[in-house]
Design an enzyme around this catalytic site. Structure first.
Site, PDB file in Angstrom:
ATOM      1  N   TYR A 152      -2.796   4.179  -5.542  1.00 30.44           N
ATOM      2  CA  TYR A 152      -3.459   4.230  -4.238  1.00 30.44           C
ATOM      3  C   TYR A 152      -4.588   3.201  -4.163  1.00 30.44           C
ATOM      4  O   TYR A 152      -4.727   2.484  -3.171  1.00 30.44           O
ATOM      5  CB  TYR A 152      -4.007   5.636  -3.991  1.00 30.44           C
ATOM      6  CG  TYR A 152      -4.640   5.818  -2.639  1.00 30.44           C
ATOM      7  CD1 TYR A 152      -3.847   5.944  -1.498  1.00 30.44           C
ATOM      8  CD2 TYR A 152      -6.024   5.863  -2.493  1.00 30.44           C
ATOM      9  CE1 TYR A 152      -4.419   6.102  -0.241  1.00 30.44           C
ATOM     10  CE2 TYR A 152      -6.604   6.025  -1.246  1.00 30.44           C
ATOM     11  CZ  TYR A 152      -5.803   6.147  -0.124  1.00 30.44           C
ATOM     12  OH  TYR A 152      -6.382   6.300   1.118  1.00 30.44           O
ATOM     13  N   LYS A 156      -5.016  -0.009  -1.451  1.00 35.25           N
ATOM     14  CA  LYS A 156      -6.177  -0.201  -0.579  1.00 35.25           C
ATOM     15  C   LYS A 156      -6.936  -1.469  -0.951  1.00 35.25           C
ATOM     16  O   LYS A 156      -7.501  -2.153  -0.086  1.00 35.25           O
ATOM     17  CB  LYS A 156      -7.093   1.025  -0.639  1.00 35.25           C
ATOM     18  CG  LYS A 156      -6.467   2.269  -0.019  1.00 35.25           C
ATOM     19  CD  LYS A 156      -6.030   2.024   1.427  1.00 35.25           C
ATOM     20  CE  LYS A 156      -5.440   3.257   2.073  1.00 35.25           C
ATOM     21  NZ  LYS A 156      -5.043   3.040   3.488  1.00 35.25           N
TER      22      LYS A 156
END
Length: 302
Positions: A152, A156
């Site tokens: 994750y 990002k």
């Protein structure tokens, strides 16, 4: 489907299923008089927003065909312009880096990274026509060692780097790019705990830490999605100012909000060691150290 009134600003938001940031942004933009185009893979879940007068469309950001269809529908609806594009659709991914399944990783990158890139490319003509604004929803995870969130964090971080360059490339065309550095925000998506450690994981010895981490964002300084949306929309609708004054008066290039956002921003001034140290202890990795030391002690006693 009713379109915007003459002169009314328009915003297209991805990932608007009720209960998340996208849904809250739709309601907030709508309250400010902006014509909202809410999207989701299944537009049936957007019936509440349609009843309020928003436009609702089907959109899967991982599908080229779906994006093209949505683009054509938006173009017809708005007369070939789009004032604001909010790339909000996202997918959580909580797994130790040593336990990842690459097919699962690819799915997360398809939504969180490639979907953002595809949307910006596809809707660039409408945004250029309106001299509009792109808002890419990133995360504090882009700059913090969010334990068990390596995938994750990587997605990002990619969005942040991509957005910085996109900002420079679109500047000559009058299109702005805002990056939302989002902290902990209440969300149904982030509350899901469907992931588990594989049987052979080296973290099985502290699986309670992993299980606690699954809902960390929902239990640590978490702010309401409505409050987050209120701040973001207020910044998105600010007038344009020169670069040196942008952060104080105009639409900022960087928007920091959500739980921990202010503290993380402050910590970046001291170097990465501070964030590394805080996150290490906050998640409980020092507990793993103690467990490993005890295992070594027991081995020596045998």
């Amino acid at each position: 489907m009713a379109g915007p009134r003459p002169g009314q600003k328009t915003v297209l938001i991805t990932g608007c299923t009720p209960g998340g940031i996208g849904h809250a942004l739709c309601l907030e933009f709508h309250s400010k008089g902006v014509h909202v185009i809410a999207t989701a893979r299944n537009p049936a879940v957007l019936s509440e927003m349609a009843a309020l007068g928003m436009s609702t469309l089907a959109l899967d950001v991982t599908s080229t065909e779906s994006i093209k269809t949505c683009h054509d529908e938006v173009s017809n609806l708005t007369g070939g312009k789009l004032d604001i594009l909010v790339n909000n659709a996202g997918r959580t991914h909580t797994h130790p880096a040593t336990d990842i399944d690459l097919d699962d990783v690819r799915e997360t990158f398809e939504t969180n990274v490639f979907g953002v890139m595809a949307m910006c490319a596809a809707f660039s003509d409408l945004l250029i026509e309106a001299k509009g604004l792109i808002i890419n929803i990133a995360s504090l995870a882009a700059i913090t060692p969010y334990v068990f969130g390596s995938v994750y964090c990587a997605t990002k971080g990619a969005v942040v780097s991509y957005s910085r360059t996109l900002r420079t490339e679109l500047k000559p065309f009058g299109v702005r790019v805002m990056v939302a550095m989002t902290g902990t925000v209440r969300s149904q998506i982030a509350s899901k705990t469907h992931r588990t450690l594989p049987a052979g994981s080296i973290y099985q010895r502290v699986k309670e830490i992993f299980e606690k981490r699954l809902t960390f964002s929902q239990n640590n300084a978490t702010v309401r999605s409505e409050d987050y949306a209120r701040k973001l929309v207020a910044n998105a609708l600010k007038p344009e100012w020169p670069l040196v004054l942008r952060s104080w008066f105009g639409r900022p290039d960087w928007f920091w909000a959500g739980g921990w956002a202010g503290k993380v921003w402050f910590a970046t001034w001291f170097g990465e060691w501070l964030l590394d140290s805080v996150m290490y202890r906050m998640i409980g990795m020092n507990q793993l150290e103690r467990v490993l030391r005890e295992e070594q002690r027991q081995k020596k006693l045998k």
